[in-house]
Design a protein around this motif. Structure first.
Motif, PDB file in Angstrom:
ATOM      1  N   ALA A  46      41.028  47.484  33.588  1.00  0.00           N
ATOM      2  CA  ALA A  46      41.040  46.216  32.859  1.00  0.00           C
ATOM      3  C   ALA A  46      41.392  45.065  33.792  1.00  0.00           C
ATOM      4  O   ALA A  46      40.806  43.982  33.709  1.00  0.00           O
ATOM      5  CB  ALA A  46      42.027  46.289  31.695  1.00  0.00           C
ATOM      6  N   ARG A  47      42.367  45.289  34.679  1.00  0.00           N
ATOM      7  CA  ARG A  47      42.751  44.244  35.623  1.00  0.00           C
ATOM      8  C   ARG A  47      41.609  43.932  36.587  1.00  0.00           C
ATOM      9  O   ARG A  47      41.344  42.766  36.909  1.00  0.00           O
ATOM     10  CB  ARG A  47      44.006  44.669  36.401  1.00  0.00           C
ATOM     11  CG  ARG A  47      45.287  44.562  35.602  1.00  0.00           C
ATOM     12  CD  ARG A  47      46.471  45.146  36.360  1.00  0.00           C
ATOM     13  NE  ARG A  47      46.663  44.491  37.662  1.00  0.00           N
ATOM     14  CZ  ARG A  47      47.301  43.330  37.815  1.00  0.00           C
ATOM     15  NH1 ARG A  47      47.767  42.675  36.767  1.00  0.00           N
ATOM     16  NH2 ARG A  47      47.453  42.809  39.023  1.00  0.00           N
ATOM     17  N   HIS A  48      40.910  44.981  37.047  1.00  0.00           N
ATOM     18  CA  HIS A  48      39.785  44.780  37.956  1.00  0.00           C
ATOM     19  C   HIS A  48      38.672  44.007  37.261  1.00  0.00           C
ATOM     20  O   HIS A  48      38.056  43.113  37.850  1.00  0.00           O
ATOM     21  CB  HIS A  48      39.277  46.132  38.444  1.00  0.00           C
ATOM     22  CG  HIS A  48      38.211  46.021  39.487  1.00  0.00           C
ATOM     23  ND1 HIS A  48      38.470  45.639  40.783  1.00  0.00           N
ATOM     24  CD2 HIS A  48      36.858  46.228  39.413  1.00  0.00           C
ATOM     25  CE1 HIS A  48      37.351  45.614  41.474  1.00  0.00           C
ATOM     26  NE2 HIS A  48      36.354  45.964  40.673  1.00  0.00           N
ATOM     27  N   ASP A  49      38.418  44.346  35.993  1.00  0.00           N
ATOM     28  CA  ASP A  49      37.388  43.634  35.235  1.00  0.00           C
ATOM     29  C   ASP A  49      37.781  42.166  35.050  1.00  0.00           C
ATOM     30  O   ASP A  49      36.934  41.274  35.164  1.00  0.00           O
ATOM     31  CB  ASP A  49      37.200  44.297  33.871  1.00  0.00           C
ATOM     32  CG  ASP A  49      36.184  43.562  33.017  1.00  0.00           C
ATOM     33  OD1 ASP A  49      35.002  43.535  33.406  1.00  0.00           O
ATOM     34  OD2 ASP A  49      36.577  42.986  31.975  1.00  0.00           O
ATOM     35  N   LEU A  50      39.053  41.898  34.777  1.00  0.00           N
ATOM     36  CA  LEU A  50      39.524  40.516  34.610  1.00  0.00           C
ATOM     37  C   LEU A  50      39.368  39.739  35.912  1.00  0.00           C
ATOM     38  O   LEU A  50      38.932  38.585  35.903  1.00  0.00           O
ATOM     39  CB  LEU A  50      40.988  40.516  34.159  1.00  0.00           C
ATOM     40  CG  LEU A  50      41.615  39.139  33.901  1.00  0.00           C
ATOM     41  CD1 LEU A  50      40.858  38.396  32.805  1.00  0.00           C
ATOM     42  CD2 LEU A  50      43.101  39.285  33.536  1.00  0.00           C
ATOM     43  N   ALA A  51      39.697  40.381  37.043  1.00  0.00           N
ATOM     44  CA  ALA A  51      39.536  39.717  38.347  1.00  0.00           C
ATOM     45  C   ALA A  51      38.066  39.395  38.609  1.00  0.00           C
ATOM     46  O   ALA A  51      37.738  38.311  39.103  1.00  0.00           O
ATOM     47  CB  ALA A  51      40.087  40.611  39.452  1.00  0.00           C
ATOM     48  N   ILE A  99      45.404  38.712  40.911  1.00  0.00           N
ATOM     49  CA  ILE A  99      45.194  40.082  40.454  1.00  0.00           C
ATOM     50  C   ILE A  99      44.791  40.993  41.609  1.00  0.00           C
ATOM     51  O   ILE A  99      45.273  42.124  41.725  1.00  0.00           O
ATOM     52  CB  ILE A  99      44.105  40.108  39.356  1.00  0.00           C
ATOM     53  CG1 ILE A  99      44.507  39.213  38.190  1.00  0.00           C
ATOM     54  CG2 ILE A  99      43.862  41.540  38.868  1.00  0.00           C
ATOM     55  CD1 ILE A  99      43.386  38.946  37.197  1.00  0.00           C
ATOM     56  N   LYS A 133      43.338  32.553  40.094  1.00  0.00           N
ATOM     57  CA  LYS A 133      43.589  33.565  39.060  1.00  0.00           C
ATOM     58  C   LYS A 133      43.117  34.935  39.536  1.00  0.00           C
ATOM     59  O   LYS A 133      43.812  35.952  39.332  1.00  0.00           O
ATOM     60  CB  LYS A 133      42.848  33.183  37.779  1.00  0.00           C
ATOM     61  CG  LYS A 133      43.292  31.882  37.147  1.00  0.00           C
ATOM     62  CD  LYS A 133      44.540  32.039  36.331  1.00  0.00           C
ATOM     63  CE  LYS A 133      44.798  30.789  35.501  1.00  0.00           C
ATOM     64  NZ  LYS A 133      46.066  30.874  34.742  1.00  0.00           N
ATOM     65  N   TRP A 191      37.078  36.350  36.565  1.00  0.00           N
ATOM     66  CA  TRP A 191      37.582  35.111  37.177  1.00  0.00           C
ATOM     67  C   TRP A 191      36.780  34.761  38.430  1.00  0.00           C
ATOM     68  O   TRP A 191      36.476  33.590  38.680  1.00  0.00           O
ATOM     69  CB  TRP A 191      39.064  35.256  37.533  1.00  0.00           C
ATOM     70  CG  TRP A 191      40.000  35.007  36.397  1.00  0.00           C
ATOM     71  CD1 TRP A 191      40.891  35.885  35.845  1.00  0.00           C
ATOM     72  CD2 TRP A 191      40.159  33.777  35.664  1.00  0.00           C
ATOM     73  NE1 TRP A 191      41.582  35.302  34.816  1.00  0.00           N
ATOM     74  CE2 TRP A 191      41.165  33.999  34.687  1.00  0.00           C
ATOM     75  CE3 TRP A 191      39.557  32.527  35.717  1.00  0.00           C
ATOM     76  CZ2 TRP A 191      41.562  33.008  33.791  1.00  0.00           C
ATOM     77  CZ3 TRP A 191      39.954  31.540  34.831  1.00  0.00           C
ATOM     78  CH2 TRP A 191      40.944  31.775  33.879  1.00  0.00           C
ATOM     79  N   THR A 201      44.504  50.614  32.559  1.00  0.00           N
ATOM     80  CA  THR A 201      45.113  49.316  32.885  1.00  0.00           C
ATOM     81  C   THR A 201      44.522  48.764  34.176  1.00  0.00           C
ATOM     82  O   THR A 201      44.195  47.577  34.276  1.00  0.00           O
ATOM     83  CB  THR A 201      46.637  49.462  33.024  1.00  0.00           C
ATOM     84  OG1 THR A 201      47.163  49.956  31.792  1.00  0.00           O
ATOM     85  CG2 THR A 201      47.262  48.116  33.356  1.00  0.00           C
ATOM     86  N   SER A 202      44.363  49.602  35.198  1.00  0.00           N
ATOM     87  CA  SER A 202      43.797  49.166  36.475  1.00  0.00           C
ATOM     88  C   SER A 202      42.361  48.697  36.299  1.00  0.00           C
ATOM     89  O   SER A 202      41.939  47.688  36.882  1.00  0.00           O
ATOM     90  CB  SER A 202      43.852  50.304  37.489  1.00  0.00           C
ATOM     91  OG  SER A 202      45.187  50.658  37.775  1.00  0.00           O
TER      92      SER A 202
END
Length: 285
Positions: free
Chosen positions: A6-11, A40, A36, A14, A3-4
């Motif tokens: 994935a969040r880092h990749d999303l940040a 994160i 955005k 963005w 999960t972490s």
């Protein structure tokens, strides 16, 4: 954890989108994208620095300073220094710019001049306006080319000033003088602007090119404070102590500023979304 990651990749995605949008002068889109990313990774120094660059382009000085709070490094110091300078906080601007200049990898002639000027300007109110609410002067004809030149008085001496939208500051003709200074200006008969920061290069080359004695280049920091409008066909330059209403039947083009200074706009070079570009607005060519 997954999960972490994935969040880092999303940040990161963005942040990359914000960087791309900003490079194309999609400043509002870049602002939304960096928000955005910050939602994160609110403490990521790179994302906060990018957000501060975007805020400074929009002249949102307080937001730029807020995002850079406690962010280390010369880039953050330089951005904070510029935000404080344009906000009129001379002491904080001097502190930040001097700290940046103490880094051996930094070369920045603008910052060197402005840091010294800010340190010597304690107690001043930059760009203080007085006298008439409005001044309307006729632009001077100095060349076959459509240069934007106006009559202006600098420290009591009459001369000519050239509008220069790609420069952040006023530059005055001061051959042999190494230091920046504080000057006073008069536009028209009665509109006074005091405590104007001015940098000192020799303008003899420009004067020779135009065939007229140019005493100053008038950069965007001054023009913004004077709420300037230019009637190109009517050869009229209007300075005000207040923001004017938008002209009727006109196309509005939003302006942004390189590190809070020179002006740039977003444009499309061809039909289609892929051809967006940032163009510097240069009134001298």
């Amino acid at each position: 954890t997954a999960t972490s990651a994935a969040r880092h990749d999303l940040a990161n995605r963005w942040g990359e989108r914000a960087e791309k949008d900003f490079s194309e002068a999609r400043v509002e889109d870049a602002h939304e994208a960096v928000e955005k990313a910050l939602a994160i990774v609110p403490n990521d120094a790179d994302v906060r620095t990018l957000g501060a660059r975007i805020a400074l382009a929009k002249l949102d000085y307080a937001e730029s300073i807020r995002l850079l709070h406690d962010v280390p490094g010369s880039e953050a110091q330089g951005l904070r220094g510029r935000a404080y300078w344009y906000q009129g906080d001379l002491s904080s601007a001097a502190d930040e710019l001097e700290a940046m200049l103490n880094q051996p990898e930094v070369r920045d002639d603008w910052a060197k001049s402005i840091a010294a000027l800010a340190r010597r300007g304690q107690g001043r109110t930059p760009f203080e306006l007085s006298g008439a609410l409005l001044a309307n002067v006729e632009m001077a004809h100095v060349s076959q080319q459509p240069y934007l030149v106006i009559p202006i008085e600098i420290d009591g001496e009459e001369g000519l000033g050239m509008i220069q939208t790609k420069l952040p500051e006023v530059v005055i003709d001061a051959p042999g003088k190494a230091d920046a200074s504080w000057v006073s200006m008069r536009i028209g008969d009665r509109l006074e602007v005091t405590d104007v920061p001015a940098l000192p290069p020799d303008l003899s080359g420009i004067s020779k090119e135009l065939g007229a004695p140019i005493q100053a280049l008038l950069g965007m920091n001054l023009l913004r404070h004077l709420n300037v409008t230019i009637d190109f066909r009517g050869h009229q330059f209007v300075a005000r102590t207040y923001a004017p209403s938008p002209p009727p039947n006109a196309t509005r083009v939003i302006l942004y500023y390189v590190k809070g200074g020179g002006t740039f706009v977003s444009t499309a070079l061809e039909i289609g979304d892929a051809a967006r570009a940032a163009l510097v607005l240069d009134s001298s060519i």
